[in-house]
Design a protein around this motif. Structure first.
Motif, PDB file in Angstrom:
ATOM      1  N   LEU A 217       0.839  -1.264   0.050  1.00  0.00           N
ATOM      2  CA  LEU A 217       0.255  -0.075   0.034  1.00  0.00           C
ATOM      3  C   LEU A 217       0.868   1.236   0.092  1.00  0.00           C
ATOM      4  O   LEU A 217       1.658   1.455   0.765  1.00  0.00           O
ATOM      5  CB  LEU A 217      -0.854  -0.172   1.263  1.00  0.00           C
ATOM      6  N   TYR A 219       0.993   5.670  -0.321  1.00  0.00           N
ATOM      7  CA  TYR A 219       0.022   6.603   0.106  1.00  0.00           C
ATOM      8  C   TYR A 219       1.010   8.130   0.527  1.00  0.00           C
ATOM      9  O   TYR A 219       2.201   7.674   1.050  1.00  0.00           O
ATOM     10  CB  TYR A 219      -0.582   6.274   1.352  1.00  0.00           C
ATOM     11  N   LYS A 229      -5.923   9.931  -2.103  1.00  0.00           N
ATOM     12  CA  LYS A 229      -5.539   8.683  -2.943  1.00  0.00           C
ATOM     13  C   LYS A 229      -4.552   7.778  -2.620  1.00  0.00           C
ATOM     14  O   LYS A 229      -3.491   8.394  -1.965  1.00  0.00           O
ATOM     15  CB  LYS A 229      -4.994   9.351  -4.449  1.00  0.00           C
ATOM     16  N   GLU A 231      -2.553   3.739  -3.301  1.00  0.00           N
ATOM     17  CA  GLU A 231      -2.320   2.643  -4.428  1.00  0.00           C
ATOM     18  C   GLU A 231      -2.130   1.243  -3.866  1.00  0.00           C
ATOM     19  O   GLU A 231      -1.412   1.437  -2.721  1.00  0.00           O
ATOM     20  CB  GLU A 231      -1.333   2.803  -5.186  1.00  0.00           C
ATOM     21  N   LEU A 232      -2.960   0.362  -4.253  1.00  0.00           N
ATOM     22  CA  LEU A 232      -2.841  -1.088  -3.495  1.00  0.00           C
ATOM     23  C   LEU A 232      -2.633  -2.004  -4.479  1.00  0.00           C
ATOM     24  O   LEU A 232      -3.066  -2.064  -5.723  1.00  0.00           O
ATOM     25  CB  LEU A 232      -4.233  -1.240  -3.076  1.00  0.00           C
ATOM     26  N   VAL A 250      -8.857   4.576  -4.289  1.00  0.00           N
ATOM     27  CA  VAL A 250      -7.970   3.506  -4.109  1.00  0.00           C
ATOM     28  C   VAL A 250      -7.659   3.183  -5.584  1.00  0.00           C
ATOM     29  O   VAL A 250      -8.600   2.399  -6.442  1.00  0.00           O
ATOM     30  CB  VAL A 250      -8.512   2.222  -3.224  1.00  0.00           C
ATOM     31  N   THR A 252      -5.788   0.460  -8.376  1.00  0.00           N
ATOM     32  CA  THR A 252      -5.178  -0.855  -8.564  1.00  0.00           C
ATOM     33  C   THR A 252      -4.769  -0.962  -9.743  1.00  0.00           C
ATOM     34  O   THR A 252      -5.075  -0.151 -10.965  1.00  0.00           O
ATOM     35  CB  THR A 252      -6.494  -2.015  -8.149  1.00  0.00           C
ATOM     36  N   ASP A 256     -10.001   1.725 -10.497  1.00  0.00           N
ATOM     37  CA  ASP A 256      -9.968   2.747  -9.500  1.00  0.00           C
ATOM     38  C   ASP A 256     -11.335   2.534  -8.689  1.00  0.00           C
ATOM     39  O   ASP A 256     -12.318   2.542  -9.015  1.00  0.00           O
ATOM     40  CB  ASP A 256      -9.843   3.980  -9.609  1.00  0.00           C
TER      41      ASP A 256
END
Length: 397
Positions: A217, A219, A229, A231-232, A250, A252, A256
């Protein structure tokens, strides 16, 4: 007495290497009758001592050479002090039997285990070649300057650039907001959870996140004014802090997820598709084709770069990992083993035709691999072997 202690050491090595015979057991009984205190020491050692599932290691210990060295040399206090406190605590169990010789064995064992995976242990119940311990709370945090910090459950305080404070309390990573410094929005942290791990954290806006095994993750240290926002890659459960004018996004590999304030589980490993399950609130999903869908609580969306498929979700199953257990419902053995592979950090091999039989049930994530496999094989029509961290799946004959 010293002879008995040295003989007892021989039997301990045989015990751990699996070569203790019936004749040896009879000899042990005679030793215990002569000196009952040795029985107590034996039982304490085999129940509390460090155990190795590597019979070759124990078989290769040169006890004769060790005896010669120990009978002609007594370790100094300074030499013993040079061993780390953690090792000394573990080596104390050796001292009551044959102090010097067992310290020799203990140091040899710790040197051996330093190059081994500490999750691999002896199987005491199910007769596998070895067992594997379950995962636990662990992660690596990459700071904005590239420095990496290993995280655990221990309390700690970290500092980022511009004095931003990060702290670990009750096994959870917290960020102390510092919205006065706009430059923080350009600085990123990345939480990386390895296989056999998980971690909990609270983002700068108060959003709570549970990050599952083999996940990452990313951030900012502070969110911007218009959007929050992250990102995973992998799987995480989010409880998003509600902010009407600043949606939470989030991102991916497959699309999103946009929310205001809600709880949802998102699985976005590097596979053919990802899926998101809405627990409460509202989310809007946009895939890479710019197709957008909105779902209601209790629904699940499977999505890739092209399609989105909405279905009714089994909420308990989707968030079971976050609650500390596996939940299977008509699952194929491949899907079951994929989850176990991430949690126990194992490699899975299928031998022969793969069974089409499905399995249902729940298993605590705190049990060892051997216990989990025993529970699964009863209903899934398969047999397993464990060799260190490789599990072979065979269809029942």
């Amino acid at each position: 007495m010293k002879d008995h202690q040295f003989i007892l050491v021989d039997y301990l090595v045989k015990h751990f290497s699996g070569t203790l015979s019936q004749t040896d057991l009879q000899s042990l009984q005679k030793i215990f009758e002569d000196d009952p205190t040795l029985r107590d020491q034996w039982e304490k050692y085999i129940s509390q001592g460090v155990k190795s599932s590597d019979a070759q290691f124990w078989s290769n210990l040169d006890l004769d050479q060790a005896r010669t060295k120990i009978l002609t040399y007594e370790p100094t206090r300074s030499a013993i002090r040079s061993v780390s406190n953690a090792r000394i605590r573990n080596l104390q169990i050796y001292v009551g039997i044959a102090a010097s010789l067992l310290i020799f064995i203990g140091i040899a064992l710790f040197v051996n285990l330093s190059d081994r995976d500490k999750q691999i242990v002896a199987d005491q119940v199910y007769h596998y070649k070895n067992d594997v311990l379950p995962g636990g709370q662990k992660a690596t945090l990459t700071l904005s300057n590239g420095q990496t910090v290993e995280l655990s459950q221990e309390q700690a305080t970290l500092r980022e650039q511009h004095g931003e404070q990060l702290r670990i309390t009750d096994g959870q990573l917290y960020y102390k907001p510092n919205s006065a410094q706009a430059e923080l929005a350009t600085l990123k942290n990345t939480l990386t959870v390895p296989a056999s791990g998980f971690y909990r954290m609270v983002l700068p806006d108060g959003t709570k996140v549970w990050v599952n095994s083999a996940s990452e993750l990313s951030y900012p240290l502070a969110f911007g004014k218009s959007i929050r926002k992250v990102e995973l890659r992998g799987e995480a459960y989010f409880e998003v802090a509600h902010e009407k004018n600043r949606p939470f996004l989030v991102s991916t590999a497959h699309g999103d997820i946009k929310v205001l304030g809600t709880a949802f589980n998102l699985r976005a490993y590097n596979s053919a598709a990802s899926n998101v399950t809405l627990i409460n609130g509202s989310i809007q999903l946009t895939n890479k084709n710019k197709t957008t869908k909105q779902i209601i609580p209790g629904q699940k969306v499977e999505f890739d770069g092209h399609d989105m498929r909405i279905s009714q979700a089994n909420i308990e199953k989707e968030i079971a990992w976050q609650q500390g257990y596996f939940y299977f419902e008509h699952d194929r053995i491949q899907d079951i083993m994929e989850q176990l592979a991430r949690w126990y950090d194992i490699h899975v091999i299928y031998q022969g035709p793969i069974t089409k039989k499905t399995f249902g049930g729940s298993i605590s994530r705190s049990v060892s691999l051997a216990e989990a496999l025993e529970l699964i094989k009863r209903g899934a029509g398969v047999e397993f072997t464990i060799d260190k961290k490789t599990v072979t799946v065979n269809k029942n004959k």
